[in-house]
Design an enzyme around this catalytic site. Structure first.
Site, PDB file in Angstrom:
ATOM      1  N   CYS A  82      10.555   2.793   3.648  1.00 29.29           N
ATOM      2  CA  CYS A  82       9.625   1.826   4.232  1.00 29.29           C
ATOM      3  C   CYS A  82       8.439   2.554   4.873  1.00 29.29           C
ATOM      4  O   CYS A  82       7.594   3.084   4.163  1.00 29.29           O
ATOM      5  CB  CYS A  82      10.383   0.929   5.206  1.00 29.29           C
ATOM      6  SG  CYS A  82       9.497  -0.596   5.545  1.00 29.29           S
ATOM      7  N   ARG A 109       0.875  -2.466   2.470  1.00 31.05           N
ATOM      8  CA  ARG A 109       1.754  -2.716   3.623  1.00 31.05           C
ATOM      9  C   ARG A 109       2.058  -4.202   3.762  1.00 31.05           C
ATOM     10  O   ARG A 109       1.273  -5.040   3.336  1.00 31.05           O
ATOM     11  CB  ARG A 109       1.085  -2.218   4.909  1.00 31.05           C
ATOM     12  CG  ARG A 109       1.010  -0.708   4.990  1.00 31.05           C
ATOM     13  CD  ARG A 109       0.237  -0.258   6.212  1.00 31.05           C
ATOM     14  NE  ARG A 109       0.940  -0.558   7.462  1.00 31.05           N
ATOM     15  CZ  ARG A 109       0.405  -0.351   8.667  1.00 31.05           C
ATOM     16  NH1 ARG A 109      -0.814   0.127   8.787  1.00 31.05           N
ATOM     17  NH2 ARG A 109       1.094  -0.645   9.748  1.00 31.05           N
ATOM     18  N   ARG A 138       9.318  -6.265   6.805  1.00 39.76           N
ATOM     19  CA  ARG A 138       7.850  -6.106   6.722  1.00 39.76           C
ATOM     20  C   ARG A 138       7.527  -4.993   5.716  1.00 39.76           C
ATOM     21  O   ARG A 138       6.788  -4.048   5.991  1.00 39.76           O
ATOM     22  CB  ARG A 138       7.248  -5.815   8.100  1.00 39.76           C
ATOM     23  CG  ARG A 138       7.508  -6.964   9.087  1.00 39.76           C
ATOM     24  CD  ARG A 138       6.633  -6.914  10.313  1.00 39.76           C
ATOM     25  NE  ARG A 138       6.761  -5.682  11.038  1.00 39.76           N
ATOM     26  CZ  ARG A 138       5.753  -4.833  11.260  1.00 39.76           C
ATOM     27  NH1 ARG A 138       4.545  -5.087  10.821  1.00 39.76           N
ATOM     28  NH2 ARG A 138       5.958  -3.742  11.941  1.00 39.76           N
ATOM     29  N   HIS A 173      15.602  -0.502   3.131  1.00 40.46           N
ATOM     30  CA  HIS A 173      16.316   0.322   4.120  1.00 40.46           C
ATOM     31  C   HIS A 173      17.804   0.477   3.783  1.00 40.46           C
ATOM     32  O   HIS A 173      18.630  -0.232   4.374  1.00 40.46           O
ATOM     33  CB  HIS A 173      16.235  -0.360   5.492  1.00 40.46           C
ATOM     34  CG  HIS A 173      14.867  -0.397   6.096  1.00 40.46           C
ATOM     35  ND1 HIS A 173      14.399   0.573   6.937  1.00 40.46           N
ATOM     36  CD2 HIS A 173      13.867  -1.306   5.978  1.00 40.46           C
ATOM     37  CE1 HIS A 173      13.177   0.271   7.333  1.00 40.46           C
ATOM     38  NE2 HIS A 173      12.824  -0.863   6.753  1.00 40.46           N
ATOM     39  N   GLU A 175      19.769   2.579   4.861  1.00 40.85           N
ATOM     40  CA  GLU A 175      20.491   3.015   6.067  1.00 40.85           C
ATOM     41  C   GLU A 175      21.002   1.831   6.880  1.00 40.85           C
ATOM     42  O   GLU A 175      21.819   1.999   7.785  1.00 40.85           O
ATOM     43  CB  GLU A 175      19.580   3.916   6.927  1.00 40.85           C
ATOM     44  CG  GLU A 175      18.443   3.230   7.682  1.00 40.85           C
ATOM     45  CD  GLU A 175      17.236   2.868   6.802  1.00 40.85           C
ATOM     46  OE1 GLU A 175      17.326   2.985   5.567  1.00 40.85           O
ATOM     47  OE2 GLU A 175      16.216   2.446   7.381  1.00 40.85           O
TER      48      GLU A 175
END
Ligand code: GLN
Length: 189
Positions: A82, A109, A138, A173, A175
């Protein structure tokens, strides 16, 4: 086992450290990276999610940006999730912000629109047998890949992961899930 550095200036770096621990690789050393000296024995680096304008500014100020650029040229594997991918991109649409200029890509973005701040869905990444759960917060998309930068995953027709040799970028993500396959894959770069 090699030392893995996680850029720990701002953002969800602790989640990456926990994900690396979940990989259960004996003696895997994980180090928080803030200044160039922290890269001394590091054999690969993760740049987490967060706020790219803030972290870019601080990376430049601490000299960490330049150190990462030098190490990347020497072949250090770097994975940006990200914000990390935004910082690695050579071009950010409609913005003039600090860039590590590592991935030969253009990113947009917050590309999924203001009302969709965050969502999860399945994403098929090239090289993995089964889809991963993509957590998008986002999230950026990759609007152009140049040179050796190759798309390795799309979502809804948009590129959300790229690889360029030792460099990896994902819009989402991993993680934040229990699935450690992408972390394992990156540790094998
Ligand atoms: N939108 C953020 C940025 O541009 C990235 C969001 C994230 O890393 N989850 O920096």
């Amino acid at each position: 086992m090699p030392e893995v550095g996680v850029v720990a200036i701002q953002g969800d770096f602790e989640k990456h450290i926990l994900a690396l621990e979940r990989c259960e690789i004996p003696d895997l050393d994980v180090r928080e990276v803030r200044v160039p000296e922290d890269l001394a024995d590091v054999e690969r680096v993760i740049i987490p999610g967060g706020e790219s304008t803030t972290v870019g500014m601080l990376m430049e100020r601490f000299g960490l940006g330049q150190a990462l650029q030098e190490k990347a040229t020497e072949g250090l594997p770097i994975w940006g999730t990200c914000m990390g991918m935004i910082l690695m991109a050579s071009k950010v649409e409609d913005r003039d912000q600090y860039s590590l200029n590592l991935l030969d890509i253009t990113v947009r973005r917050n590309a999924f629109g203001a009302q969709v701040h965050s969502f999860e869905d399945e994403v098929q990444v090239d090289g993995l047998d089964e889809a991963v759960t993509g957590v998008f917060i986002r999230a950026p998309i990759v609007t152009e890949c140049r040179g050796d930068a190759k798309p390795i995953a799309t979502y809804d027709g948009r590129v959300v992961a790229v690889r360029q040799g030792n460099l990896l970028g994902t819009s989402f993500h991993p993680e934040l899930t229990d699935d450690t396959r992408l972390h394992h894959w990156f540790l094998g770069f």
